[in-house]
Design a protein around this motif. Sequence first.
Motif, PDB file in Angstrom:
ATOM      1  N   ASP B  71      36.722  55.675  34.333  1.00 30.02           N
ATOM      2  CA  ASP B  71      35.612  55.791  35.452  1.00 30.02           C
ATOM      3  C   ASP B  71      34.477  56.638  35.085  1.00 30.02           C
ATOM      4  OD1 ASP B  71      36.709  53.681  36.558  1.00 30.02           O
ATOM      5  OD2 ASP B  71      37.922  54.749  38.240  1.00 30.02           O
ATOM      6  N   TRP B  72      34.858  58.011  34.994  1.00 28.02           N
ATOM      7  CA  TRP B  72      33.936  58.996  34.720  1.00 28.02           C
ATOM      8  C   TRP B  72      32.877  58.627  33.353  1.00 28.02           C
ATOM      9  CZ3 TRP B  72      31.569  62.087  37.549  1.00 28.02           C
ATOM     10  CH2 TRP B  72      30.427  63.215  36.980  1.00 28.02           C
ATOM     11  N   ARG B  74      32.004  56.004  32.782  1.00 28.35           N
ATOM     12  CA  ARG B  74      31.099  54.794  33.280  1.00 28.35           C
ATOM     13  C   ARG B  74      30.065  55.261  34.266  1.00 28.35           C
ATOM     14  NH1 ARG B  74      33.638  49.760  35.641  1.00 28.35           N
ATOM     15  NH2 ARG B  74      35.040  51.302  36.373  1.00 28.35           N
ATOM     16  N   VAL B  75      29.981  56.466  34.657  1.00 22.92           N
ATOM     17  CA  VAL B  75      29.408  57.019  35.509  1.00 22.92           C
ATOM     18  C   VAL B  75      27.832  56.829  35.228  1.00 22.92           C
ATOM     19  CG1 VAL B  75      28.148  59.443  36.593  1.00 22.92           C
ATOM     20  CG2 VAL B  75      30.864  58.914  36.726  1.00 22.92           C
ATOM     21  N   ILE B  76      27.015  56.324  36.314  1.00 20.08           N
ATOM     22  CA  ILE B  76      25.591  56.171  35.962  1.00 20.08           C
ATOM     23  C   ILE B  76      24.885  57.428  36.491  1.00 20.08           C
ATOM     24  CG2 ILE B  76      23.594  54.838  36.631  1.00 20.08           C
ATOM     25  CD1 ILE B  76      25.370  52.318  37.011  1.00 20.08           C
ATOM     26  N   VAL B  77      23.849  57.943  35.766  1.00 25.79           N
ATOM     27  CA  VAL B  77      23.210  59.087  36.247  1.00 25.79           C
ATOM     28  C   VAL B  77      21.872  58.798  36.148  1.00 25.79           C
ATOM     29  CG1 VAL B  77      22.663  61.717  35.892  1.00 25.79           C
ATOM     30  CG2 VAL B  77      24.705  60.599  35.062  1.00 25.79           C
ATOM     31  N   LEU B  78      20.842  58.913  37.276  1.00 26.28           N
ATOM     32  CA  LEU B  78      19.878  58.474  37.143  1.00 26.28           C
ATOM     33  C   LEU B  78      18.884  60.043  37.574  1.00 26.28           C
ATOM     34  CD1 LEU B  78      19.999  55.557  39.743  1.00 26.28           C
ATOM     35  CD2 LEU B  78      19.891  55.378  37.203  1.00 26.28           C
ATOM     36  N   GLY B  79      17.764  59.953  36.720  1.00 29.62           N
ATOM     37  CA  GLY B  79      17.097  61.284  36.808  1.00 29.62           C
ATOM     38  C   GLY B  79      17.821  62.519  36.077  1.00 29.62           C
ATOM     39  N   VAL B  93      23.243  57.642  30.963  1.00 27.67           N
ATOM     40  CA  VAL B  93      22.186  57.073  31.724  1.00 27.67           C
ATOM     41  C   VAL B  93      21.902  55.625  31.551  1.00 27.67           C
ATOM     42  CG1 VAL B  93      19.623  57.365  32.207  1.00 27.67           C
ATOM     43  CG2 VAL B  93      20.867  59.195  31.563  1.00 27.67           C
ATOM     44  N   LEU B  94      21.926  55.088  32.764  1.00 28.22           N
ATOM     45  CA  LEU B  94      21.762  53.581  32.540  1.00 28.22           C
ATOM     46  C   LEU B  94      20.543  53.095  31.660  1.00 28.22           C
ATOM     47  CD1 LEU B  94      22.522  50.875  34.209  1.00 28.22           C
ATOM     48  CD2 LEU B  94      20.361  51.095  35.622  1.00 28.22           C
ATOM     49  N   SER B  95      20.887  52.172  30.760  1.00 34.97           N
ATOM     50  CA  SER B  95      19.932  51.880  29.884  1.00 34.97           C
ATOM     51  C   SER B  95      19.162  50.619  30.280  1.00 34.97           C
ATOM     52  CB  SER B  95      20.558  51.771  28.503  1.00 34.97           C
ATOM     53  OG  SER B  95      21.312  50.421  28.491  1.00 34.97           O
TER      54      SER B  95
END
Lengths: 95, 95
Positions: B71-72, B74-79, B93-95
């Motif tokens: 799960d980690w 798959r973490v999405i980090v924004l910013g 980061v989400l592409s």
Amino acid sequence: MRVVIVYDISDDGKRFKVARVLEQWGLARIQRSAFTGYLQVARVRDLARKLEAMIDFDSDVIHIIPVQPQDWARVIVLGKPYWVAGRVEGAHVLS
Amino acid sequence: MRVVIVYDISDDGKRFKVARVLEQWGLARIQRSAFTGYLQVARVRDLARKLEAMIDFDSDVIHIIPVQPQDWARVIVLGKPYWVAGRVEGAHVLS
């Protein structure tokens, strides 16, 4: 899937708007800057894109963390939950 | 086990002390009020008791959330991550 969304947003207006979006998407507030709830995978991506457009990339950060139901059932909550206990389903206080 | 620890602590002094404890326990800061890292289960309980004694139960809340390695990943980090990217291992980061 259950997600926990945690954010660190400097600007008050942007922070309030992000909180409002998360509420509108049906997520439950567990802290001033943390929400949780169930979203379909495709919805998580849609939400990420929406939030991405709302923040300042130089100062802000949002983590969207997938959490298994069995892990959420083991969450330790110390102190006072932000919202009424009934909305923080699955969480329990360390005995 | 990997845990994500998120806190909402009103008093500056208490908040700084909690952050210092989490750093001392080897956790990595991912936001101003969020840390992550690996701890043995018994250590998680010890840490919970330590933190429990440091906060004001009328105003503060801390969540200690177990997160599976997959799960980690798959973490999405924004910013902007709080810390240098190298310490937020596994996040992307989400592409």
